[in-house]
Structure formats: structure tokens, C-alpha cells
Design a protein around this motif. Structure first.
Motif, PDB file in Angstrom:
ATOM      1  N   GLU A   1       0.846  -1.189   0.000  1.00 36.02           N
ATOM      2  CA  GLU A   1       0.000   0.000   0.000  1.00 36.02           C
ATOM      3  C   GLU A   1       0.885   1.244   0.000  1.00 36.02           C
ATOM      4  N   GLY A   2       1.443   1.600  -1.135  1.00 37.00           N
ATOM      5  CA  GLY A   2       2.354   2.729  -1.183  1.00 37.00           C
ATOM      6  C   GLY A   2       3.652   2.415  -0.455  1.00 37.00           C
ATOM      7  N   ALA A   3       4.566   3.378  -0.462  1.00 39.25           N
ATOM      8  CA  ALA A   3       5.873   3.162   0.169  1.00 39.25           C
ATOM      9  C   ALA A   3       5.740   3.035   1.681  1.00 39.25           C
TER      10      ALA A   3
ATOM     11  N   GLY B   1       9.943   1.440  -3.787  1.00 39.66           N
ATOM     12  CA  GLY B   1       9.472   2.336  -4.833  1.00 39.66           C
ATOM     13  C   GLY B   1       7.981   2.579  -4.690  1.00 39.66           C
ATOM     14  N   THR B   2       7.478   3.541  -5.427  1.00 42.35           N
ATOM     15  CA  THR B   2       6.061   3.878  -5.337  1.00 42.35           C
ATOM     16  C   THR B   2       5.571   4.408  -6.670  1.00 42.35           C
ATOM     17  N   PHE B   3       4.283   4.220  -6.945  1.00 40.35           N
ATOM     18  CA  PHE B   3       3.677   4.835  -8.123  1.00 40.35           C
ATOM     19  C   PHE B   3       2.892   6.095  -7.752  1.00 40.35           C
TER      20      PHE B   3
ATOM     21  N   ILE C   1      -0.219   2.173  -4.714  1.00 40.41           N
ATOM     22  CA  ILE C   1       0.581   1.001  -5.057  1.00 40.41           C
ATOM     23  C   ILE C   1       2.055   1.372  -4.940  1.00 40.41           C
ATOM     24  N   GLY C   2       2.728   0.705  -4.035  1.00 36.03           N
ATOM     25  CA  GLY C   2       4.164   0.809  -3.908  1.00 36.03           C
ATOM     26  C   GLY C   2       4.716  -0.601  -3.932  1.00 36.03           C
ATOM     27  N   PHE C   3       6.010  -0.734  -3.739  1.00 39.56           N
ATOM     28  CA  PHE C   3       6.588  -2.082  -3.735  1.00 39.56           C
ATOM     29  C   PHE C   3       7.938  -2.068  -3.037  1.00 39.56           C
TER      30      PHE C   3
END
Lengths: 481, 481
Positions: free
Chosen positions: B191-193, B319-321, B331-333
Motif C-alpha cells: 500500500e504505497g511506500a 518504490g512507489t507509483f 501502489i508501492g513495492f
């Protein structure tokens, strides 16, 4: 000190010839960088001028200059009028360095193993609603209206606690259907019930605090508590719910699913609820009331929440739309008493970022416009029938000794003495069936009963006889029959 | 012992007359329940038979029976052939009981205050991309195709680590644009960074462990660390990045944003990166490399990640969008080294549930089909221009003493000595401007510099002169000029 030019060109030409989807500039940059990091190009070496480099490598001078400039920005080379010099870097472990040793945090070293999930869900998977009955058309139409009405503003961060309009819709629904009187300000929207659990712990517990869970009980609560470093005690159940006459460390946090105990399907009695509330009040404990599927009760109506039973209960109520709508929506929520909500608000503001705004506003309208109540009513009828069909199939096909627990929600639980239920579940997967092993719901494996938790939410009536037949055969085979 | 019937009917008739949106059955149930809980109906009292009750209250007998049946299921009454008797409940604190005392966990008692968020975002808000340039039509079309191709299966739980197809798309993108060589199995969608940060801590740290953050540095990292009970040290920066020549407890976790330090915009030098990697390897520390907006670099190309610099780095890359696409996407990862990813997989399986599958698969296709690269290139051009316009406006309109830091990403940072930057930010909100106060990025308020962080991502060129003019006037006024 200069680099022998033929060595340098040999170093650069091969990657430039084979570059994989990268620009020449990036290939040149990366090749030089790696040569500097690994010491092939030594500190203090002078690189040829950009014109010479460009000519020798058949690149444009701009390409070479940009690559060198980036190396300079990052400090791999020093550029001045004299030329480009390799910088002195910190010593670095070579490519033979070992991977960093991995030691996980104590709290996550021995979490209960998660269940294997399949997509689409296999028959008999517990806790999975009937996806093909979800009113997708109405939902999609509402989503379109949300985008049309709100536009680009939806792309931005939202309220950390979730969209106000959704929190208001949930508050109204809870008042009517769950006997809970609360304001939107007491509600925080979460990533399903699991994030709500983890947030409760973060808000209220220090590592090392004691926590109670039901034994047997919901595995996700144990994972949330253990991963936060809490000491978790499994509290046995009797016919009225969690027993209070047992010896266990005084808890900071008590997790319970009083309206439909998971996995046994018990309703916690009024007396036990009140006793638990009094106990928690006396000890300064907080109760997490997980109300995951109590909208589905047959016969009779949903049982009101503990949160609404008495004035000022020390209860955080957790709900989810995973069972009533669909799991991948990932919308759950928590309801806190007013004073806790007020104290928690700045923490929520620091830790959460809102988001998924279009989904949250779609859900708000879905509730406001009555789609949610209608869907609940339809699903209650559907699941009541499915449960009756599953019971019938059990009566016809399940020849081994078993006892059935539960009567509501989306699952029935079978205790089946003396089987290796985990092995059985692995076998069942090969037949496209995914019941859960009953024994996995115990914290203490020595106390565990064996059996199966059978979901009927996503399984149609016609599937039950064959499915139960398969399970019966697998059990008989395991018992050497 | 019987209840005087006239008292009982008086008790029940009023709520039945005024019932608020509830069925008669539910109203009867709740009124009786509350009377039992609060002792108005004493334990052992016999209620009238259902026929008598129904007649006296002008209700159907079915309504009365269902309500009494529910009270019996929950244990408020005992029903047998003799009639319905009020059960003996645990003693309960009356409505005069005090609300439970609220004491939050130590870790969340003094978190940095989150920023006030507006919707739509105000001009100059840092870290907000240009929402009106997001290719919504292409995105919506892809979403429709995802639903058409995948259907109802999307409603179910997904892979705990996130959709495989998205993780594969991210791995390919990272290889090409960030110099990172990784497999989908090393990636977890979050859920995001912010969730990625919290997950790193949960995976790798015990409460009481030491952690380093950059000083000044990203507030969200401090909140994540503090809320998990870590001891956080702010490590000062010099021109090359985080200083390693300072005295601070040996850390388990080091948070850094090396490609574009937040908020100062520094690039960590190659020497410092390698030194930090060596230091972490020697101490058994893990580095969290937050690469939040380094796709936007002007001039030049994005700076490769630390994760790709050396073999086997002790680095988790985040990272993050949120900055490259839109924040509410959430959305992060994170990218973990292979051995850590393998050890973490069961923990991820226990703690996360997947979900948001349609969004994740839409994003996967958005990347696969080249929309993402094209959008990044277009936004790089846009933001480069916007930054130039902001610099121009600062040159023209900012008359007070200041120094500009940064040159990439979505923000410029101004240090402005001797102002109360938080008061200034509050004033600026009244003018529909939302820069952030520079001083809030310090853990130690005594060491803080005052100034403003100005976002230019969501602010068009035409807005800058007036906006900077307003800020200049507010500063002058604050300085008593």
C-alpha cells in the motif's frame, strides 16, 4: 596515470555491441561505472577526451558527454579542463562477497502458516462469498458516476481515516443492522480487517504486552499479535464462549469473534459478554470485537455487537466487506470509542495515507442507495440454502465419525477425531477442494482437535454431494479403511 | 416472580411507537435486551406468553416469537414449556460507568505530526503529480479489458505478495530504468511506500533496535520506525549524503533516499554509497533505499539505485507509483535480496492478503504496453519546465534571503533563515498554497533550519509568480518588514 587505450576500448566495445534494450549512453555509463567500482579503472586514471572516446567508439560526442556528466554528478569521475579523472571510491567488497545474513525479527519467526490461496477459489474454501452473485453492473455504474462527479480530485491522497462519505454510510448501516451508535469520526477505513487488527495493536500495545485469543480461533489475529511482539495466550472456549475462569496473564488486548466464533460458529452468551466487558474494564484491557460475517445469520437476525451492549465499553469493533461483498476490495474498518478515536487521530494521520478513493466512494453510494442491504438480504437467502444443502450432503455422504459445529456465516466446521487434517487438506487440493484443517486454529498444537472447516459461500448446491463424497473417501483411505 | 404487566407494556410501547427505521421485531428485541442488561427486568422474572404479549402490543405472534427466540439464542432469556424467564447475567457497570482510560502505545505517543491534506491538492504541495496529465482514458480502457479478460476471479483474494504479472512488469522496468537486476519473487506489492517501510521494520527489527534516518529527512520513515518502537537517530548530511563519521548507536536499519534526498534534493555520492554499503555489511545493518521520485531527473538520466551497485548489497529497495502516476492508487513495492525474500515469503503470506487485483493488473498492462514509459517521459518534460518556471519566479519575486536546494523530482527546497516556517505555512493555506515547513523534517528541533519545501508537480507555470509573491509578502510581514 593513464589507462592503456586499447584495454579501455576492449572493455567498452563489447557491452556497446550487445546492449540489451538500453541506450548507448546508458550502456557506456554503466560499463564505466562498474569498471570504476570494481577497480578495473583505478582511482586517478585519466580517461581520454570525449572527442577521442566518441570517435573510437563510433558514438556521438553528445552521448559520451552525457554519460561522463552523469558519472561526474554521482562522483565516479572528476571533470575539469584537464580532462576526466577516475575518482577515489571507498573500498568495496568484491563480487565474491556473501549475501547479507538473514535473521528475521523475533515476532515473525514462528507465525502460523498462511493458507494456500487459489484463484479462482476452489470449492469449499471458507470465507469466500459467492462471486458470481455480486452485482457487478450496479457497482461499475456507480464507479463511473463517482469518476464523473469527482474527476481528477480522486487521484490525490485522501483522508487518512478514509473517505468521510463512506464512514458516514458505515455509521448509518451499523446503527440499523448491528445496534451500534457511532459517529463517522470514530471510524477508520482499513485494508480489510487484517490492517485494522495490526493498527489496534500499534495504537494500544507495547512489545511484550500480553494478549488473549480464542482457542481455537482466527489465525490472522494470532499473526497480527505475534508479529508485533505480543505474548499471546490461547483461551479455551466453552459453550458460552471464551472462558474467564482460566489462568492466563492479565491481557492488554483480547481478541474475540462473539457473534459468530471462528471457526466453531458459537454465539457468545449475553452473560459471558457482560462478564468479559467487566473483566476488561477492571484490568484496563481492550477487547477487539471481530464481526467478520455476522450479517449472515439463519435463522433469526444478526446478533447485535458487544460495542452496543453497554455504555462506554472498552471495545474496538472491526468489520470487513470481504465476506459481504468481495475479498479483493480490501475494505475493512474499525470503530473506536470517542476518546480513543480522538487520541488516535494524529497517529492515523501520521501512519496512513488514505487512497483507493474511487473504490471507497463507490462503496459509500452502494450502501446509501440500498444496493448493500438488498445484496445482504439476497446472499442471506442464498447462503441459508447452501448451508442446508451442505448439511444434507454431509448426512448422505459423510460416513466417518464427525460432529458439526456452526450454523451461520459462510462455513460449517466438522470435528473428525484422529485424522491428519493437514495431510487431508493437501490431498483435497488435488481434487479441486480447499477446506481448511481444523487443527491449524489452535495456538497449542497439543490441544488441537482434528477436522475440517467447510466453506459453502462460493460452492453451489450441486457440487456438495460429490465434494463431500471425495472428502469421505480421502478420510476413509487415511484411516486405512 | 412476575413483572407487573402494566409496567412491562409501558416499557415496550413507547419504543415500538417511535422505532427509528427498525422493524418491530428488532425494536422489541432491543428494548427487552436493554431492560434485562440494566436490571429493569430482573433475573428470574417470567415474561408473559407470546400470545398475550402479541395481543397486548398489537404485534404479530411471529414477530414476538422471533424476538424472544433471538434473546434466548444469546442467553438473555431461558425459554421452555413453562414460559420465558429472564436469565441471570453478569453484573455490569451502569450507564454512569466512565469511558475506558486511553493510553496509547509508547511508540505512537510522540509521532511527528502529519501534514494537513487538501482535496484537490493546493498549489505548491510537495510530492503531488500533475493529476490532469494522467492518461485516464487509456487507464480506464485497460481496466475494462482486465475485467473482461479475468472476470469474477478478480473478486477473490490475490497473491499475498501482489499480482505476479505486476511484479514481473516492475522487475523489467527496474532493470531498464534503475539498473536493478531482480526477479518477481523478490518483489512485494504494498500500500504505497509507507506500508513497505512498516513491513521492512516488521520483518527485520525487534522493538528497541536502533535505526538511522537522514537529518533532515522523510517524516514518514521516522513515523514508521518510531511507531514500531525503534530507537531513531537522525544522522546529519553533508554535500555527499549521510555522514558516516558521527557518533550514533550501531543501527539495525538505515533509511536513506540516495538518488534524490528528501527534502534537500542531494544525490548521495558514489563514494558515500559504497562506504554506507560497506558499513552496513560490517554491522549487519539493513539499508532501506527509498527511491520515491528519481525517475524525474533533469538534466541527465535517473541515477541508478544502490541496490544495483554491488553484488549482494544489504539493501531493501522501496518504490512507489504515487509520484509517477497518482497517489490514491496506493501502489508501492519493495525489492528484497533473494535470501531475504525467501525467508520473508511465509511472513508475507501470514500478514498480507493481496487484493486490489483489477488495479494491479491494470497497472501491469499499463507498464507492459509502454504507457508508463511514455507518461514518465512526458512528465519529465513537464516537470523540468515547471521547475524552471518556479526558479524564475523565485528569482523575480522572492526578495528575502534564501538558498535553493534540489533540482529534480517534484520539489525545490528553500532555506530561509530566521522564520517561523510552520506559522508561515498556516498563513499560506489561507491563500490556497500548501508548501511544507522545512523545519518539520528534523527529528531534533534544535538542529532544524527554517524554510519552505515547494512542490511544482501539481502547479502550472502561470501560477508561480503570484504564489511566490504571496509567500514573499508573508515572510516579509512575519519578519516585521
Amino acid at each position: 596515470m593513464n589507462i592503456p587505450q586499447d584495454e579501455l576500448y576492449a572493455l567498452l566495445r563489447k557491452p556497446l555491441a550487445t546492449r540489451e534494450g538500453m541506450t548507448r549512453q546508458r550502456t557506456l555509463y554503466l560499463t564505466l561505472r562498474d569498471a570504476i567500482i570494481n577497480g578495473t579503472l583505478q582511482a586517478g586514471s585519466l580517461l581520454p577526451g570525449s572527442r577521442v572516446l566518441a570517435q573510437s567508439l563510433a558514438l556521438s560526442r553528445n552521448t559520451v558527454n552525457t554519460a561522463l556528466e552523469q558519472l561526474a554528478v554521482e562522483g565516479y569521475v572528476l571533470r575539469d579542463r584537464q580532462g576526466t579523472q577516475v575518482a577515489k571510491l571507498a573500498k568495496v567488497s568484491g563480487p565474491s562477497a556473501l549475501p547479507p545474513p538473514v535473521s528475521l525479527a523475533r515476532g515473525v519467526q514462528n507465525l502460523p502458516v498462511g493458507v494456500q490461496r487459489y484463484s479462482p477459489a476452489l470449492a469449499l474454501t471458507p470465507g469466500i462469498p459467492a462471486a458470481n452473485y455480486f452485482p457487478q453492473t450496479a457497482w461499475r455504474r456507480l464507479t463511473e458516476r463517482v469518476w464523473r462527479d469527482e474527476g481528477n480530485a480522486l487521484l490525490n491522497y485522501g483522508d487518512s481515516a478514509g473517505e468521510l462519505r463512506l464512514r458516514m454510510a458505515i455509521a448509518r448501516h451499523l446503527a440499523l443492522s448491528r445496534g451500534i451508535d457511532c459517529e463517522a469520526a470514530q471510524i477508520v477505513i482499513t485494508e480489510g480487517a487484517q490492517e485494522a487488527l495490526m493498527l489496534c495493536v500499534r495504537l494500544l500495545c507495547n512489545a511484550g504486552d500480553d494478549a488473549w485469543v480464542e482457542e481455537p480461533g482466527y489465525v490472522g489475529a494470532k499473526s497480527a499479535f505475534l508479529s508485533a511482539g505480543l505474548n499471546v495466550s490461547g483461551i479455551p472456549l466453552d459453550g458460552e464462549g471464551m472462558r474467564l475462569d482460566v489462568t492466563a496473564p492479565q491481557p492488554r488486548m483480547i481478541y474475540t469473534s462473539p457473534s459468530h466464533q471462528y471457526p466453531l460458529g458459537l454465539v457468545m452468551s449475553a452473560t459471558r459478554r457482560l462478564a468479559l466487558l467487566e473483566y476488561a474494564r477492571r484490568c484496563g484491557s481492550w477487547i477487539i470485537e471481530d464481526d467478520y460475517d455476522s450479517e449472515f445469520r439463519y435463522p433469526g437476525e444478526p446478533i447485535p455487537a458487544m460495542l452496543g451492549m453497554v455504555a462506554h465499553p472498552p471495545v474496538v469493533y472491526i468489520g470487513t466487506f470481504s465476506k459481504t461483498l468481495f475479498p479483493s476490495l480490501r475494505i475493512g474498518f474499525m470503530v473506536m470509542p470517542p476518546a480513543l478515536a480522538q487520541a488516535a487521530a494524529p497517529v492515523i494521520g501520521s501512519l496512513l495515507r488514505g487512497g483507493h478513493r474511487a473504490e471507497q466512494l463507490t462503496l459509500a453510494r452502494f450502501i446509501e442507495e440500498g444496493h448493500y442491504s438488498r445484496h445482504l438480504a439476497a446472499m442471506r437467502r442464498l447462503y441459508r440454502k447452501r448451508q442446508a444443502h451442505l448439511r444434507e450432503a454431509l448426512r448422505q455422504e459423510m460416513q466417518v465419525e464427525h460432529r458439526i459445529f456452526g450454523g451461520s456465516g459462510l462455513h460449517l466446521t466438522l470435528s473428525i477425531p484422529g485424522i491428519d487434517d493437514r495431510a487431508l487438506v493437501r490431498e483435497a487440493h488435488k481434487h479441486q477442494l480447499a477446506p481448511h484443517a481444523l487443527s491449524r486454529f489452535w495456538l497449542n498444537p497439543d490441544a488441537a482437535s482434528s477436522g475440517l472447516v467447510l466453506g459453502f459461500g462460493n460452492t453451489s448446491a450441486a457440487q456438495f454431494p460429490a465434494a463431500v463424497g471425495v472428502l469421505n473417501r480421502l478420510i476413509v483411505r487415511q484411516q486405512g479403511g
